[in-house]
Design a protein around this motif. Sequence first.
Motif, PDB file in Angstrom:
ATOM      1  N   PHE A 194      50.381  43.451 112.739  1.00 13.68           N
ATOM      2  CA  PHE A 194      49.918  43.232 111.197  1.00 13.68           C
ATOM      3  C   PHE A 194      50.687  41.914 110.800  1.00 13.68           C
ATOM      4  CE2 PHE A 194      50.984  47.917 112.368  1.00 13.68           C
ATOM      5  CZ  PHE A 194      50.236  48.176 111.408  1.00 13.68           C
ATOM      6  N   THR A 195      50.084  41.447 109.451  1.00 11.89           N
ATOM      7  CA  THR A 195      50.223  40.172 109.509  1.00 11.89           C
ATOM      8  C   THR A 195      51.535  39.878 108.516  1.00 11.89           C
ATOM      9  OG1 THR A 195      48.254  40.103 108.252  1.00 11.89           O
ATOM     10  CG2 THR A 195      48.230  38.866 110.463  1.00 11.89           C
ATOM     11  N   ARG A 196      51.642  41.005 107.924  1.00  6.97           N
ATOM     12  CA  ARG A 196      52.932  41.688 107.473  1.00  6.97           C
ATOM     13  C   ARG A 196      52.865  42.668 107.061  1.00  6.97           C
ATOM     14  NH1 ARG A 196      51.062  39.944 101.537  1.00  6.97           N
ATOM     15  NH2 ARG A 196      48.588  39.689 101.532  1.00  6.97           N
ATOM     16  N   PRO A 207      61.046  48.296 114.336  1.00  8.67           N
ATOM     17  CA  PRO A 207      61.237  47.746 116.229  1.00  8.67           C
ATOM     18  C   PRO A 207      60.353  47.122 117.103  1.00  8.67           C
ATOM     19  CG  PRO A 207      62.980  49.713 115.429  1.00  8.67           C
ATOM     20  CD  PRO A 207      61.846  49.931 114.768  1.00  8.67           C
ATOM     21  N   HIS A 208      59.370  48.035 116.941  1.00  6.43           N
ATOM     22  CA  HIS A 208      57.897  47.460 117.365  1.00  6.43           C
ATOM     23  C   HIS A 208      57.619  46.433 116.686  1.00  6.43           C
ATOM     24  CE1 HIS A 208      58.027  51.493 119.756  1.00  6.43           C
ATOM     25  NE2 HIS A 208      58.693  51.785 118.745  1.00  6.43           N
ATOM     26  N   HIS A 209      57.971  46.059 115.834  1.00  8.76           N
ATOM     27  CA  HIS A 209      56.901  45.046 114.722  1.00  8.76           C
ATOM     28  C   HIS A 209      58.259  43.486 114.133  1.00  8.76           C
ATOM     29  CE1 HIS A 209      53.594  47.278 115.027  1.00  8.76           C
ATOM     30  NE2 HIS A 209      54.388  47.989 114.804  1.00  8.76           N
ATOM     31  N   LEU A 210      59.240  43.724 115.126  1.00 13.07           N
ATOM     32  CA  LEU A 210      60.706  42.516 114.796  1.00 13.07           C
ATOM     33  C   LEU A 210      59.659  40.986 114.379  1.00 13.07           C
ATOM     34  CD1 LEU A 210      63.443  43.741 116.645  1.00 13.07           C
ATOM     35  CD2 LEU A 210      62.694  44.406 114.774  1.00 13.07           C
ATOM     36  N   ARG A 211      58.424  41.493 114.463  1.00 18.45           N
ATOM     37  CA  ARG A 211      58.440  39.634 114.593  1.00 18.45           C
ATOM     38  C   ARG A 211      57.595  38.770 113.099  1.00 18.45           C
ATOM     39  NH1 ARG A 211      57.502  36.844 119.921  1.00 18.45           N
ATOM     40  NH2 ARG A 211      59.811  36.514 121.101  1.00 18.45           N
ATOM     41  N   THR A 212      57.089  40.801 112.280  1.00 21.39           N
ATOM     42  CA  THR A 212      56.380  40.582 111.507  1.00 21.39           C
ATOM     43  C   THR A 212      57.128  39.809 110.302  1.00 21.39           C
ATOM     44  OG1 THR A 212      54.722  41.987 112.978  1.00 21.39           O
ATOM     45  CG2 THR A 212      54.525  41.918 110.709  1.00 21.39           C
TER      46      THR A 212
END
Length: 192
Positions: A51-53, A71-76
Amino acid sequence: VPGHAPQDVTVVFVRHGQALTEDHTPLGPPLSALGRRQARHLAQRLKHQSFTRIVASDLTRAAQTAALLRPHHLRTPFVHDPRVREVQMHHHGTDPIPRNAAYRATLRAERRRVASFCRALAREAKAGDRILIVAHGNLIRLATALLCGVDPRRSFFFRTYNTSVTVLTFHAGGRTGHKLILADCIRHLPPA
């Protein structure tokens, strides 16, 4: 997403997990034990998606659901947005709207709030964006109709079970190419 074109923006709406029924705090009830399990199943379903956001309602049940996905998208990039809070059910369907002036004023304010969010989303989204929105059932139905440029009172009604996934695409700029790809999918939940 089937039929996804390079100019498309994909919006993935998910409804929060089941909440406790008795809670009168300002931000609403927390997730029940079942709601937490539902959210963990949802997290497993979405863990390999990018996802981008991520946008989540700031109401407790949606915020807790989003927290179990994070936890699966910490950089999003992630934000809580009060514009995606729950709305009343009378925004869609053919049921007569109560004549109560205060209630009608609430509906108008909710419509303006959600329309503001949808306009900003359509204006700011770029080709290829994949946006995850963790929100509420009535909000998902209203936002889906508004993003597609359809009168919510005349659009078709679909259920939104706890942690269901609804996917919508449109061309960047938000003016054309609207497609409701998936509505109320709960394939990530066990049959029980």
